[in-house]
Design an enzyme around this catalytic site. Structure first.
Site: not given
Length: 432
Positions: A403, A407
């Protein structure tokens, strides 16, 4: 006077810091040639025969079978002649012996007589030197050729006392396979557990298993990984593959090769997922390293466990070339002959866990990579196709990503493109 050279475990590359002694190929007193392999070791990546850069008489060995040796620790010491024609005590000069030290001349009998034993004296605290005068130097008897390729098969046979010359191979041209040795083991011996503590067996983590454990632990602690998944109708993809494989003289295209092609196309659209995170000395993320080349790793089952060979520059290969390289690396994995370079440097991993008959997974990323595509089994399921209920060939696709590099929108876009290519493989033509 002879010069005693110490040969240490060299840097085997790819960040490896040590190796486990699997089998000694020479003994104290052997005469060896320059660059002759002296020991077989197991690194965290592969089985490797280590050649010695010195030619002469082996005066000492360091490390028992099963012992870990660090890079820079001694493996053997070798008494070498300081220059051609110089006498070495215990061997005499080249003219006297008419068998010069291997590495400074050609031994009689060529390769078959490279390894010869002579008498040596082993000293105390210092490196041993040759001390006995003029021994008789004899070549070892010629050994029967054994039809076995895999060093893991040889190791298994050694551990259980199986004589490979008495084993009938079930592989091509009589090649001895792991199953052949396992069948021979049963009447020979039952291996004892490594260590037993109370009611538990304690097995030390070594070689590949230890490296995998360390890497997965680091990945789990360091990378904030997220997994998303989607079901996809693979019926059309299977049909396209069947069409590709109709050519009678062309190599067959595997499903893995098609998924590799889809991954490369998806990474061209989402290059931020072909990356890794740079850390400072305190472990703080400071930069994203986006790789221009796609070095595609794929999970392969081997006798050493699960390994991840790497297809270099996958973005430059056609689907047929991808299939050929995947096949070559898979065969090497099964034979236990992958090199450290073939097991490192990946930038993205493809994991086909459908071969185990399962639908989905939430894998740990292959550190320091930022993403991994997982493919579940393809199986017949009820599916709404063109507005009607039908039986279609369906697979579950999962995508695990770091992450820190993107995104959820980017990851979702990547996975949706992959699923669309599976359902409508004609979309790939836009990427060719």
């Amino acid at each position: 006077m002879p010069i005693v050279r110490e040969f240490t475990l060299p840097d085997l590359g790819e960040g490896l810091t040590g190796a486990e002694v699997v089998r000694w190929l020479v003994e104290v007193g052997d005469v060896i040639a320059v660059d002759q392999p002296v020991v077989e070791v197991e690194t965290a990546k592969a089985m490797v025969e280590v050649p010695c850069p010195y030619g002469g008489v082996v005066t000492a060995r360091y490390g028992e079978v099963g012992e870990e040796r660090a890079v820079g620790q001694p493996l053997v010491t070798v008494a070498v002649s300081p220059e051609p024609g110089t006498d070495v005590p215990g061997l005499g000069g080249a003219a006297e012996n008419e068998r010069p030290l291997v590495g400074f001349g050609v031994a009689e009998g060529g390769k078959g007589s490279r390894r010869r034993r002579v008498g040596v004296g082993v000293g105390g605290g210092s490196a041993p030197v040759v001390t006995q005068p003029a021994p008789v130097v004899e070549p070892l008897p010629v050994r029967t050729a054994i039809a076995v390729i895999s060093p893991l098969v040889r190791k298994l046979a050694r551990e259980h006392g199986v004589d490979l010359t008495a084993v009938a191979g079930s592989g091509p041209d009589g090649l001895i396979m792991r199953a052949d040795v396992q069948r021979a083991i049963q009447p020979v011996a039952t291996p004892a557990p490594a260590t037993v503590s109370a009611d538990a067996e304690v097995v030390p983590l070594r070689g590949l298993r230890r490296t995998v454990a360390e890497k997965l632990t680091r990945s789990h602690h360091e990378i904030p990984a997220v997994t998303v998944w989607v079901d996809a109708d693979a019926t059309e993809l299977l049909a396209v593959r069947a069409q590709m494989n109709q050519a009678p003289d062309a190599p067959k295209v595997s499903l893995l090769a098609l998924f590799a092609r889809i991954c490369v196309a998806a990474l061209a659209r989402h290059p931020e997922l072909n990356s890794s995170v740079d850390l400072d000395a305190n472990g703080t993320p400071v930069a994203l390293r986006r790789h221009t080349a796609v070095h595609l790793g794929f999970a392969a089952q081997s006798e050493r466990g699960l390994v991840v060979p790497v297809v270099r520059d996958a973005q430059q290969l056609t689907t047929e070339q991808l299939g050929a390289e995947l096949g070559r690396l898979t065969a090497s994995a099964r034979a236990g002959s992958l090199t450290p370079a073939e097991l490192t440097g990946g930038t993205f991993t493809l994991n086909n866990y459908g071969v185990f008959g399962v639908d989905g997974s939430t894998p740990i990323l292959n550190h320091p990579e930022a993403a991994m595509l997982g493919v579940g089994r393809i199986t017949a399921k009820p599916w709404v196709h063109e507005g009607e209920l039908a039986v279609r060939q369906v697979t579950q696709l999962s995508f695990t990503f770091d992450h820190r590099v993107c995104d959820g929108g980017t990851a979702g876009g990547f996975l949706r493109f992959v699923a669309d290519c599976v359902e409508r493989p004609g979309m790939l033509l836009r990427q060719l």
